[in-house]
Design an enzyme around this catalytic site. Structure first.
Site, PDB file in Angstrom:
ATOM      1  N   TYR A 277       7.166 -33.767 -16.237  1.00  0.00           N
ATOM      2  CA  TYR A 277       7.763 -34.193 -17.509  1.00  0.00           C
ATOM      3  C   TYR A 277       9.210 -33.719 -17.632  1.00  0.00           C
ATOM      4  O   TYR A 277      10.085 -34.480 -18.064  1.00  0.00           O
ATOM      5  CB  TYR A 277       6.926 -33.695 -18.685  1.00  0.00           C
TER       6      TYR A 277
ATOM      7  N   ILE B 179      -2.507 -38.925 -18.936  1.00  0.00           N
ATOM      8  CA  ILE B 179      -2.067 -39.437 -17.652  1.00  0.00           C
ATOM      9  C   ILE B 179      -2.899 -38.670 -16.634  1.00  0.00           C
ATOM     10  O   ILE B 179      -2.999 -37.444 -16.709  1.00  0.00           O
ATOM     11  CB  ILE B 179      -0.549 -39.279 -17.448  1.00  0.00           C
TER      12      ILE B 179
ATOM     13  N   GLU C 121       1.688 -33.732 -25.342  1.00  0.00           N
ATOM     14  CA  GLU C 121       1.351 -32.317 -25.321  1.00  0.00           C
ATOM     15  C   GLU C 121       0.666 -32.037 -23.998  1.00  0.00           C
ATOM     16  O   GLU C 121       0.006 -32.909 -23.435  1.00  0.00           O
ATOM     17  CB  GLU C 121       0.459 -31.941 -26.498  1.00  0.00           C
TER      18      GLU C 121
END
Length: 155
Positions: free
Chosen positions: A124, A78, A112
């Site tokens: 996140y 991302i 990750e």
């Protein structure tokens, strides 16, 4: 296709194609110290992948790449252009990919992240991801290596 509004500037998330890989690579190269190659990005356009871009007008400002195998989605990348960071675009991309994972009957989204990437880890965690493990010395640094933090979101 989702029309989004942030701070009165219209943004749109839409599916990308392999033709968008050079624009993705430009962003990737500006953001990551060890970016994916153009060839690696081009390889992310198979039937197991969903690649989304976020646009303002016709300018690609960021993208996400996920791979889904059966009911597990892995967030591979991302990335938001440095000039567009801080406007919530990463959050919009993350929200969209989670929604798509649910529609595709996924039960988990995995990722990750570099241990030094505090901004991403905060994003996140805010979305509900929890740390599920570590890969010691996984990511290269200019003067060594750093851990990868593994994170999961149960859907």
């Amino acid at each position: 296709m989702s029309a989004l509004i942030t701070s009165a500037i219209p943004f749109e998330i839409r599916s990308l194609s392999v033709d968008d890989a050079p624009a993705m690579f430009r962003i990737e190269s500006l953001v990551h110290s060890h970016p994916m190659s153009l060839a690696n990005l081009e390889d992310c356009f198979g039937h197991l992948y969903r690649v989304q871009g976020i646009y303002a007008a016709d300018e690609l400002l960021g993208f996400s790449i996920v791979q889904q195998i059966i009911d597990e989605v892995t967030l591979l990348d991302i990335c938001v252009a440095p000039t567009a960071q801080g406007r919530g675009l990463g959050k919009q991309l993350l929200t969209e990919l989670i929604a798509q994972a649910k529609v595709a009957d996924a039960v988990v989204v995995m990722l990750e992240v570099r241990q030094s990437n505090c901004a991403a880890m905060g994003l996140y965690q805010q979305a509900g991801f929890v740390e599920s493990g570590r890969r010691k010395g996984y990511y290269p640094l200019d003067d060594g290596r750093e851990d990868a933090i593994l994170m999961d979101l149960s859907l």
